[in-house]
Design a protein around this motif. Structure first.
Motif, short mmCIF file in Angstrom:
data_model
loop_
_atom_site.label_atom_id
_atom_site.label_comp_id
_atom_site.label_asym_id
_atom_site.label_seq_id
_atom_site.Cartn_x
_atom_site.Cartn_y
_atom_site.Cartn_z
N ASP A 71 -3.28 2.96 -2.72
CA ASP A 71 -3.40 2.47 -1.34
C ASP A 71 -4.06 1.11 -1.23
O ASP A 71 -4.49 0.71 -0.14
CB ASP A 71 -4.14 3.50 -0.49
CG ASP A 71 -3.30 4.74 -0.23
OD1 ASP A 71 -2.07 4.60 -0.11
OD2 ASP A 71 -3.87 5.85 -0.18
N THR A 72 -4.15 0.39 -2.35
CA THR A 72 -4.56 -1.02 -2.33
C THR A 72 -3.32 -1.88 -2.44
O THR A 72 -2.46 -1.64 -3.28
CB THR A 72 -5.53 -1.33 -3.49
OG1 THR A 72 -6.71 -0.54 -3.34
CG2 THR A 72 -5.91 -2.80 -3.50
N SER A 73 -3.22 -2.87 -1.58
CA SER A 73 -2.06 -3.76 -1.59
C SER A 73 -2.40 -5.05 -2.32
O SER A 73 -3.56 -5.32 -2.61
CB SER A 73 -1.65 -4.08 -0.15
OG SER A 73 -2.75 -4.61 0.57
N ALA A 132 0.85 -1.19 0.00
CA ALA A 132 0.00 0.00 0.00
C ALA A 132 0.89 1.24 0.00
O ALA A 132 1.97 1.25 0.59
CB ALA A 132 -0.90 0.00 1.23
#
Length: 338
Positions: free
Chosen positions: A156-158, A111
């Motif tokens: 911000d998405t892993s 992220a």
């Protein structure tokens, strides 16, 4: 004064040439379409660009019109120049590599890492990192020595991503993502507990009519979008962990669809518009932890696809990163104490 001695410059690398003779059934086909199907590892857009740049010939005569009709029996040749250095600079940014071979890299994106350079964000991206990691192994995509980005995750998405290292892999993987010939699952921590154990959201997505920086479910002008979800774990009525599968790939699709059914993703700075009513069901410290979580609690956990060259079925999994894992553990502890 003696004359300076000049050493001859290194000769430029010779272009790689590919040739194909047009069979009778190809007569009348566009030249770029025929060459893209007859030659290995080149997309039609790349072939078109090479023809327009003067790198193609028909029976030894220069061919510059990609739309020219193919002549049966003619010998077509395409000279593919060596890749030029990519515009983004290579940067030594640590990467968690799950798999790598000569054609592709599978990694666990953290992220906070932007995938592709963009205006105002030219450095510190995944592309910069892969350029430094792969170096000379990048054989050239679209004429540049750069990694092939076939899908993206929001900053911000892993989670799991695949990046192509060759044009052949890039073309095949792009086709697989376009036709959804792969398996992808995301974990989303959402506010509230759905009334059913599974479901689907089928609603078109387009730009928000007022806030153009956001996406939204729209009545007109949107693109079809379908998200399947299954409840993985419930935390009382306050929150739930959903496993989501995409049948389409629209911008912010999971985040938009879950907000649309009143189960927005915890921490979502764009689609979580107010404090959820279910927040009051949690003790103050846990409620605060969820309300102040600094990013959307969304993680691309699994990715499965066929290798673009060997055809081997590949599957990869990455557990949620520490920040999201800690939040889930605190919710588990809360449920266990009840």
């Amino acid at each position: 004064m003696s004359a300076a001695t000049q050493t001859p410059a290194d000769p430029a690398p010779s272009p790689l040439s590919q040739e194909a003779t047009a069979p009778p059934e190809a007569a009348g086909t566009r030249a770029d379409r025929f060459l893209a199907s007859a030659l290995e590892g080149l997309s039609r857009s790349r072939v078109k660009a090479l023809i327009e740049a003067g790198h193609a010939s028909r029976d030894g005569v220069p061919l510059t019109d990609p739309a020219e009709s193919v002549r049966a029996g003619a010998r077509y040749a395409l000279a593919i120049p060596p890749p030029v250095p990519a515009t983004p600079a290579a940067e030594a940014i640590p990467l968690t590599i799950l798999f790598e071979d000569r054609d592709l890299i599978v990694l666990d994106k953290p992220a906070g890492l932007v995938v592709h350079p963009a205006p105002g964000n030219q450095q510190g991206t995944l592309v910069n990192a892969v350029l430094a990691h792969a170096g000379d192994d990048l054989s050239g995509i679209g004429g540049q020595a750069r990694p092939g980005i076939v899908h993206r995750l929001d900053k911000d998405t892993s989670g799991v991503m695949v990046v192509a290292k060759t044009e052949r892999a890039h073309t095949a993987l792009s086709a697989a993502f376009a036709t959804r010939d792969l398996d992808r699952e995301y974990l989303a921590l959402v506010w509230g507990l759905p009334a059913t154990a599974s479901g689907a959201v089928e609603a078109p997505i387009g730009r928000h009519p007022i806030d153009r920086k956001r996406m939204a479910v729209v009545g007109r002008g949107g693109k079809p979008a379908l998200t399947h979800w299954r409840l993985e774990r419930g935390y009382g009525a306050a929150a739930g962990l959903l496993r989501c599968r995409l049948a389409t790939g629209r911008t912010h699709q999971i985040r938009v669809h879950l907000a649309h059914i009143n189960h927005p993703v915890v921490g979502d700075p764009v689609y979580l518009r107010r404090i959820p009513a279910t927040a009051r069901l949690l003790p103050e410290n846990l409620r605060s932890a969820l309300l102040t979580f600094p990013r959307q609690a969304l993680h691309a956990e699994t990715l499965g696809f066929r290798h673009p060259v060997t055809g081997e079925a590949l599957s990869f999994r990455a557990p949620p990163p520490p920040d999201m894992a800690d939040l889930l553990a605190r919710l588990e502890a809360h449920v266990a104490r009840r």
